[in-house]
Write an enzyme that holds these catalytic residues in place. Structure first.
Site, PDB file in Angstrom:
ATOM      1  N   GLY A  15       0.761  -1.236  -0.207  1.00 46.64           N
ATOM      2  CA  GLY A  15      -0.157   0.003  -0.008  1.00 46.64           C
ATOM      3  C   GLY A  15       0.834   1.308   0.100  1.00 46.64           C
ATOM      4  O   GLY A  15       0.237   2.354   0.470  1.00 46.64           O
ATOM      5  N   ILE A  95      -8.107  -9.509 -10.963  1.00 53.43           N
ATOM      6  CA  ILE A  95      -8.964  -9.026 -12.167  1.00 53.43           C
ATOM      7  C   ILE A  95     -10.124  -8.573 -11.808  1.00 53.43           C
ATOM      8  O   ILE A  95     -10.987  -9.323 -11.135  1.00 53.43           O
ATOM      9  CB  ILE A  95      -8.798 -10.024 -13.365  1.00 53.43           C
ATOM     10  CG1 ILE A  95      -7.383 -10.407 -13.628  1.00 53.43           C
ATOM     11  CG2 ILE A  95      -9.754  -9.804 -14.418  1.00 53.43           C
ATOM     12  CD1 ILE A  95      -7.277 -11.224 -14.777  1.00 53.43           C
ATOM     13  N   ASN A 110      -5.436   2.113 -12.950  1.00 51.92           N
ATOM     14  CA  ASN A 110      -4.568   1.209 -12.202  1.00 51.92           C
ATOM     15  C   ASN A 110      -3.020   1.808 -12.555  1.00 51.92           C
ATOM     16  O   ASN A 110      -2.893   2.587 -13.416  1.00 51.92           O
ATOM     17  CB  ASN A 110      -4.637  -0.117 -13.181  1.00 51.92           C
ATOM     18  CG  ASN A 110      -3.548  -1.098 -12.553  1.00 51.92           C
ATOM     19  OD1 ASN A 110      -3.405  -1.285 -11.308  1.00 51.92           O
ATOM     20  ND2 ASN A 110      -3.124  -1.909 -13.058  1.00 51.92           N
ATOM     21  N   HIS A 112       0.918   0.292 -13.391  1.00 53.01           N
ATOM     22  CA  HIS A 112       1.314  -1.030 -13.850  1.00 53.01           C
ATOM     23  C   HIS A 112       3.080  -0.786 -13.848  1.00 53.01           C
ATOM     24  O   HIS A 112       3.465   0.333 -14.760  1.00 53.01           O
ATOM     25  CB  HIS A 112       1.009  -1.612 -14.917  1.00 53.01           C
ATOM     26  CG  HIS A 112       1.649  -2.847 -15.219  1.00 53.01           C
ATOM     27  ND1 HIS A 112       1.734  -4.153 -14.929  1.00 53.01           N
ATOM     28  CD2 HIS A 112       2.433  -2.933 -16.534  1.00 53.01           C
ATOM     29  CE1 HIS A 112       2.130  -4.921 -15.408  1.00 53.01           C
ATOM     30  NE2 HIS A 112       2.884  -4.408 -16.407  1.00 53.01           N
ATOM     31  N   SER A 139       3.390   3.084 -15.574  1.00 54.78           N
ATOM     32  CA  SER A 139       2.186   3.492 -16.298  1.00 54.78           C
ATOM     33  C   SER A 139       0.992   3.544 -15.692  1.00 54.78           C
ATOM     34  O   SER A 139       0.712   2.768 -14.703  1.00 54.78           O
ATOM     35  CB  SER A 139       1.953   2.550 -17.458  1.00 54.78           C
ATOM     36  OG  SER A 139       3.113   2.288 -18.379  1.00 54.78           O
ATOM     37  N   ASP A 148      -4.154  -5.089 -18.254  1.00 52.02           N
ATOM     38  CA  ASP A 148      -3.125  -4.211 -18.329  1.00 52.02           C
ATOM     39  C   ASP A 148      -3.062  -3.509 -19.846  1.00 52.02           C
ATOM     40  O   ASP A 148      -1.974  -2.958 -20.139  1.00 52.02           O
ATOM     41  CB  ASP A 148      -1.498  -4.810 -18.126  1.00 52.02           C
ATOM     42  CG  ASP A 148      -1.280  -5.223 -16.681  1.00 52.02           C
ATOM     43  OD1 ASP A 148      -1.886  -4.558 -15.851  1.00 52.02           O
ATOM     44  OD2 ASP A 148      -0.654  -6.048 -16.622  1.00 52.02           O
ATOM     45  N   GLN A 174       9.254   2.795  -7.979  1.00 49.73           N
ATOM     46  CA  GLN A 174       8.059   2.919  -7.183  1.00 49.73           C
ATOM     47  C   GLN A 174       8.421   4.528  -6.540  1.00 49.73           C
ATOM     48  O   GLN A 174       7.340   5.155  -6.195  1.00 49.73           O
ATOM     49  CB  GLN A 174       8.284   1.767  -6.052  1.00 49.73           C
ATOM     50  CG  GLN A 174       7.943   0.719  -6.492  1.00 49.73           C
ATOM     51  CD  GLN A 174       7.919  -0.674  -5.461  1.00 49.73           C
ATOM     52  OE1 GLN A 174       8.817  -0.340  -4.461  1.00 49.73           O
ATOM     53  NE2 GLN A 174       7.671  -1.758  -6.168  1.00 49.73           N
TER      54      GLN A 174
HETATM   55  C1  GRF Z   1       3.106  -1.134  -7.385  1.00 52.49           C
HETATM   56  O1  GRF Z   1       4.549  -0.922  -7.899  1.00 52.49           O
HETATM   57  C2  GRF Z   1       2.305  -1.121  -8.719  1.00 52.49           C
HETATM   58  O2  GRF Z   1       3.041  -0.713  -9.712  1.00 52.49           O
HETATM   59  C3  GRF Z   1       2.164  -2.330  -8.846  1.00 52.49           C
HETATM   60  O3  GRF Z   1       1.931  -2.943  -7.507  1.00 52.49           O
HETATM   61  C4  GRF Z   1       2.812  -2.250  -6.707  1.00 52.49           C
HETATM   62  C5  GRF Z   1       2.150  -2.021  -5.246  1.00 52.49           C
HETATM   63  O4  GRF Z   1       2.934  -1.458  -4.504  1.00 52.49           O
HETATM   64  N1  GRF Z   1       0.678  -2.506  -9.666  1.00 52.49           N
HETATM   65  P1  GRF Z   1       2.146  -0.868  -3.212  1.00 52.49           P
HETATM   66  O5  GRF Z   1       1.202  -1.974  -2.431  1.00 52.49           O
HETATM   67  O6  GRF Z   1       1.557   0.361  -3.616  1.00 52.49           O
HETATM   68  O7  GRF Z   1       3.491  -0.323  -2.385  1.00 52.49           O
END
Ligand code: GRF
Length: 231
Positions: A15, A95, A110, A112, A139, A148, A174
């Site tokens: 999160g 999904i 979302n 990704h 993205s 995706d 991140q």
């Molecule tokens: C993120 O890096 C996102 O791109 C991917 O999952 C990860 C989630 O990380 N979909 P967090 O739970 O927000 O730390």
């Protein structure tokens, strides 16, 4: 005055993207109202983050339902009851059903970790390093029934270093996600964003390609990440 955009965040894990959004809401940098955090994983840290921020949180786990369609219905019901304007998937490892997507058409986002359409699916860091690509990134896209595959709104592009590891690359991507996602959510909240047909639109302009940012957050004039210019 128009009501604040009511958002739900769906998360399965740590999160950190949820936290980035909550932090910006708390400091007044992001004008949305997070109304509920939903997880399919009872022990997800995302739920504790929601609790700490005083936001309603709920576990809707597939194991608690007889069928997948019952689980999908429970999710759609929870979002409808919360009267949300925008559904934000942030590390949600399921999904979402076509029914939910119809209910919230053009209102599900979302993030990704790749430069879509490259590297859909899982393990993008491993795959991009194995391929020897010069860039990776993340993205933010509209969610459609294609995994995706919905229209991409914005991307951050990160140059892969010579000695990059999965952990170092993931850390950099991140960190960028934590400003990229709130930025796109702010566009949605300001009414600047729309999905029409197969395209994302920003400020009434169809995005022929996503808005592209550098790792340091500058908008890049060259908005075709596949061209990989030597910048
Ligand atoms: C993120 O890096 C996102 O791109 C991917 O999952 C990860 C989630 O990380 N979909 P967090 O739970 O927000 O730390």
């Amino acid at each position: 005055m128009a009501r604040a955009t009511r958002v739900a965040v769906l998360a399965s894990g740590s999160g950190s993207n949820l936290q980035a959004i909550l932090d910006r809401v708390a400091t007044g940098q992001l004008a949305v109202k997070p109304v509920v955090v939903i997880s399919d994983v009872p022990e997800a840290r995302a739920l504790r983050r929601a609790q700490s921020a005083g936001i309603a949180n709920q576990v809707i786990a597939p194991d608690d339902y007889a069928t997948r369609s019952d689980w999908n219905a429970a999710l759609a019901t929870a979002l409808s009851l919360a009267d949300v304007d925008l559904v934000i998937l942030a590390g949600f490892m399921r999904i979402v059903s076509p029914v939910l997507l119809q209910l919230f058409a053009g209102r599900v986002l979302n993030i990704h970790p790749s430069l879509l359409p490259r590297y859909r699916g899982l393990n993008t860091y491993e795959r991009v390093l194995a391929a020897g690509d010069p860039f990776h990134g993340s993205s933010v896209h509209y969610v459609t029934e294609e995994l995706d595959g919905g229209p991409v709104i914005a991307q951050v592009r990160v140059r892969i270093g010579d000695h990059e590891s999965i952990a170092s690359l993931a850390g950099r991507v991140q960190a960028a996600e934590h400003w990229l996602y709130p930025t796109v959510v702010s566009w949605f909240a300001a009414g600047r964003l729309a999905m029409r047909g197969d395209s994302a639109w920003l400020d009434e302009r169809r995005l022929a390609s996503p808005i592209l940012f550098s790792e340091s957050g500058e908008a890049l004039p060259d908005s075709d990440p596949a061209s990989f210019p030597d910048t």
